[in-house]
Design an enzyme around this catalytic site. Structure first.
Site, PDB file in Angstrom:
ATOM      1  N   HIS A 125       0.879  -1.176   0.000  1.00 17.71           N
ATOM      2  CA  HIS A 125       0.000   0.000   0.000  1.00 17.71           C
ATOM      3  C   HIS A 125       0.920   1.232   0.000  1.00 17.71           C
ATOM      4  CE1 HIS A 125      -2.699   2.960   1.925  1.00 17.71           C
ATOM      5  NE2 HIS A 125      -3.698   2.183   1.568  1.00 17.71           N
ATOM      6  N   ASP A 202       3.347  -4.352   8.095  1.00 18.02           N
ATOM      7  CA  ASP A 202       2.090  -3.613   8.027  1.00 18.02           C
ATOM      8  C   ASP A 202       0.954  -4.634   8.156  1.00 18.02           C
ATOM      9  OD1 ASP A 202      -0.275  -2.553   7.113  1.00 18.02           O
ATOM     10  OD2 ASP A 202       0.565  -1.615   5.314  1.00 18.02           O
ATOM     11  N   GLN A 205      -4.256  -5.218   7.060  1.00 15.43           N
ATOM     12  CA  GLN A 205      -5.238  -6.138   6.464  1.00 15.43           C
ATOM     13  C   GLN A 205      -5.166  -7.535   7.055  1.00 15.43           C
ATOM     14  OE1 GLN A 205      -7.592  -5.217   4.476  1.00 15.43           O
ATOM     15  NE2 GLN A 205      -6.881  -3.232   3.733  1.00 15.43           N
ATOM     16  N   LYS A 228     -10.418  -0.996  10.661  1.00 17.56           N
ATOM     17  CA  LYS A 228     -10.552  -2.247   9.887  1.00 17.56           C
ATOM     18  C   LYS A 228     -10.868  -3.416  10.817  1.00 17.56           C
ATOM     19  CE  LYS A 228      -7.189  -0.661   6.426  1.00 17.56           C
ATOM     20  NZ  LYS A 228      -8.010  -0.069   5.364  1.00 17.56           N
ATOM     21  N   CYS A 366      -4.900   2.357  -3.593  1.00 20.28           N
ATOM     22  CA  CYS A 366      -3.687   2.934  -2.972  1.00 20.28           C
ATOM     23  C   CYS A 366      -2.502   1.974  -3.102  1.00 20.28           C
ATOM     24  CB  CYS A 366      -3.914   3.297  -1.500  1.00 20.28           C
ATOM     25  SG  CYS A 366      -5.231   4.475  -1.251  1.00 20.28           S
TER      26      CYS A 366
HETATM   27  N1  C6P Z   1      -6.233   0.399   3.049  1.00 13.69           N
HETATM   28  C1  C6P Z   1      -8.018  -0.031   1.479  1.00 13.69           C
HETATM   29  O1  C6P Z   1      -9.103   0.227   0.954  1.00 13.69           O
HETATM   30  P1  C6P Z   1      -4.896   3.741   7.353  1.00 13.69           P
HETATM   31  O2  C6P Z   1      -5.553   4.539   6.258  1.00 13.69           O
HETATM   32  O3  C6P Z   1      -3.714   4.446   7.942  1.00 13.69           O
HETATM   33  O4  C6P Z   1      -5.848   3.221   8.376  1.00 13.69           O
HETATM   34  O5  C6P Z   1      -4.351   2.403   6.644  1.00 13.69           O
HETATM   35  C2  C6P Z   1      -3.492   2.509   5.542  1.00 13.69           C
HETATM   36  C3  C6P Z   1      -3.216   1.145   4.998  1.00 13.69           C
HETATM   37  C4  C6P Z   1      -1.951   0.605   5.147  1.00 13.69           C
HETATM   38  N2  C6P Z   1      -1.656  -0.628   4.739  1.00 13.69           N
HETATM   39  C5  C6P Z   1      -2.562  -1.401   4.157  1.00 13.69           C
HETATM   40  C6  C6P Z   1      -2.187  -2.793   3.752  1.00 13.69           C
HETATM   41  C7  C6P Z   1      -3.863  -0.937   3.954  1.00 13.69           C
HETATM   42  O6  C6P Z   1      -4.765  -1.698   3.372  1.00 13.69           O
HETATM   43  C8  C6P Z   1      -4.197   0.390   4.371  1.00 13.69           C
HETATM   44  C9  C6P Z   1      -5.560   0.950   4.118  1.00 13.69           C
HETATM   45  C10 C6P Z   1      -7.582   0.763   2.695  1.00 13.69           C
HETATM   46  O7  C6P Z   1      -7.318  -0.932   1.057  1.00 13.69           O
HETATM   47  C11 C6P Z   1      -7.808   2.231   2.503  1.00 13.69           C
HETATM   48  S1  C6P Z   1      -6.731   2.930   1.301  1.00 13.69           S
END
Ligand code: C6P
Length: 408
Positions: A125, A202, A205, A228, A366
């Protein structure tokens, strides 16, 4: 196929939003990888906080301040237990995964120099790419990409060949948001450690879908976002091993992160407060704890097994539609399906599905480098949660068939 032991009908009653209609149809929410929905106990926690004990924390001696501080620190312990961290102060409250990664990337500015290397996987991401690029620009270190194959699996032999004494950091997601791949992070962590590199995983997910034990993984840094995990937006966590968090300089200066301040010199507070400048998202942190309680009650193993049933069912049904191509076909996957239909733009399918009350995400998610790898502008992504049902998947499949007919 083993049938779930979960009572999905009962579970769905906990989620008020699942009762609503969208565009005249009952909502089918399949955008769980973007954000999960919020169960009643978490909503009640938020209402309870603002109704009963809204106050700033770690500051006041009055009752409300003490109650809020107590609840916030209890939430930290719930997070510690959920991820099996050894110590509560190894858990930092952040605004989410993005913030968590930036804390580490910023801190490593003091440790890296020209000639050092940061390895990042090809399926990240943007949150787990851009902060490292910025770090490399600041320090002169190089960013190297661990390649993947067309199934969306990391090439582990190539990864091992990239490791050297120059490798200072390896960063990788546990689960890809765009492909659903579960990466072999245990191997990645031990191989990286063998050359003395630190590892950030990270877990945005992964944490909602599979069991995570940071001690068993022996990971240096692990991140997650509450939104999430059935919690609210704007709050998340960074796990860091005590030895790393002690070495790492603070990310932001301000109130609460200090031991003593004079105009000549400031000394910093101990862990975890050194990284928690300013008034945090107090209610969000407490609600994050309530969300983890909720997930723990259902059971992460039962969730993983049921979501796998949904994944298999949806994949089989989707592949029966002519022209469908799925991106991310690794053996080890969570319940995320990214796909396209030959000759149709993903956005058009997403828009028509919305008219039928079905929420999916379309676009690059993203993760533009993944789209570049597959030479596509984006995908349609359906991502499932434990409150989804096979009947919802049937409606989704019928919707895709109908949308395809309309657009062909
Ligand atoms: N992915 C998706 O629709 P935040 O926004 O900080 O809570 O998470 C960012 C982020 C970082 N790593 C991974 C693997 C992610 O999937 C995400 C967020 C969402 O896939 C929103 S872009």
């Amino acid at each position: 196929m083993q049938q779930t032991t979960l009572d999905i009908t009962r579970i769905r009653k906990d989620f008020p939003i699942l009762k609503r209609e969208v565009n005249g149809n009952p909502l089918v929410y399949l955008d769980n990888a973007a954000t999960s929905q919020t169960p009643k106990p978490v909503i009640d926690t938020i209402v309870g906080y603002y109704s009963n004990y809204n106050a700033n924390i770690h500051r006041g001696v009055h009752t409300l301040a003490q109650e809020a501080t107590d609840a916030y620190e209890k939430a930290r312990i719930k997070i510690q237990n959920f991820f099996n961290a050894a110590k509560a102060h190894e858990i930092l409250f952040t605004s989410g995964t993005t913030h968590s990664i930036n804390i580490v990337a910023n801190g490593f500015s003091s440790f890296l120099t020209k000639g050092d290397e940061v390895l990042v996987s090809a399926m990240e991401h943007h949150s787990n790419i851009v902060p490292w690029q910025m770090l490399c620009e600041r320090t002169g270190a190089s960013l190297k990409v661990i390649p993947m194959n067309p199934e969306g699996e990391l090439l582990m032999q190539e990864f091992k060949g990239m490791l050297s004494d120059n490798t200072k950091l390896v960063v990788c997601n546990h689960v890809s948001n765009a492909l659903g791949t579960i990466n072999p992070i245990k191997v990645i962590i031990s191989e990286a450690h063998a050359v003395g590199a630190a590892v950030l995983i990270d877990g945005a997910q992964a944490a909602p879908h599979i069991k995570v034990d940071v001690q068993e993984l022996n990971v240096d840094f692990y991140t997650a976002s509450a939104h999430k995990l059935c919690g609210p937006t704007g709050v998340g966590m960074l796990y860091g091993k005590e030895e790393w968090l002690t070495k790492l300089p603070p990310y932001q200066g301000g109130g609460e992160m200090i031991a003593e301040v004079t105009f000549e010199k400031t000394t910093y507070a101990g862990l975890p407060h050194k990284f928690e400048a300013g008034t945090p998202n107090i209610c969000g942190g407490i609600a994050f704890g309530a969300a983890l309680d909720y997930i723990k009650n259902i059971g992460i193993e039962a969730i993983a097994q049921y979501e796998h049933e949904l994944l298999t069912y949806a994949t089989d049904r989707l592949l029966s539609i002519e022209g469908v191509k799925i991106y991310g076909t690794s053996q080890e996957k969570t319940a995320v399906i990214s796909f396209n239909i030959k000759g149709i733009h993903p956005y058009d399918i997403g828009t028509l599905l919305d008219k039928m009350g079905i929420a999916v995400r379309t676009g690059h998610h993203c993760a533009q480098p993944i789209m570049d790898y597959f030479k596509i502008p984006g995908t349609i992504r359906a991502s499932f949660s434990f409150y989804n049902t096979k009947e919802e998947i049937d409606r989704f499949i019928d919707g895709v068939v109908k949308a395809k007919q309309m657009l062909s």
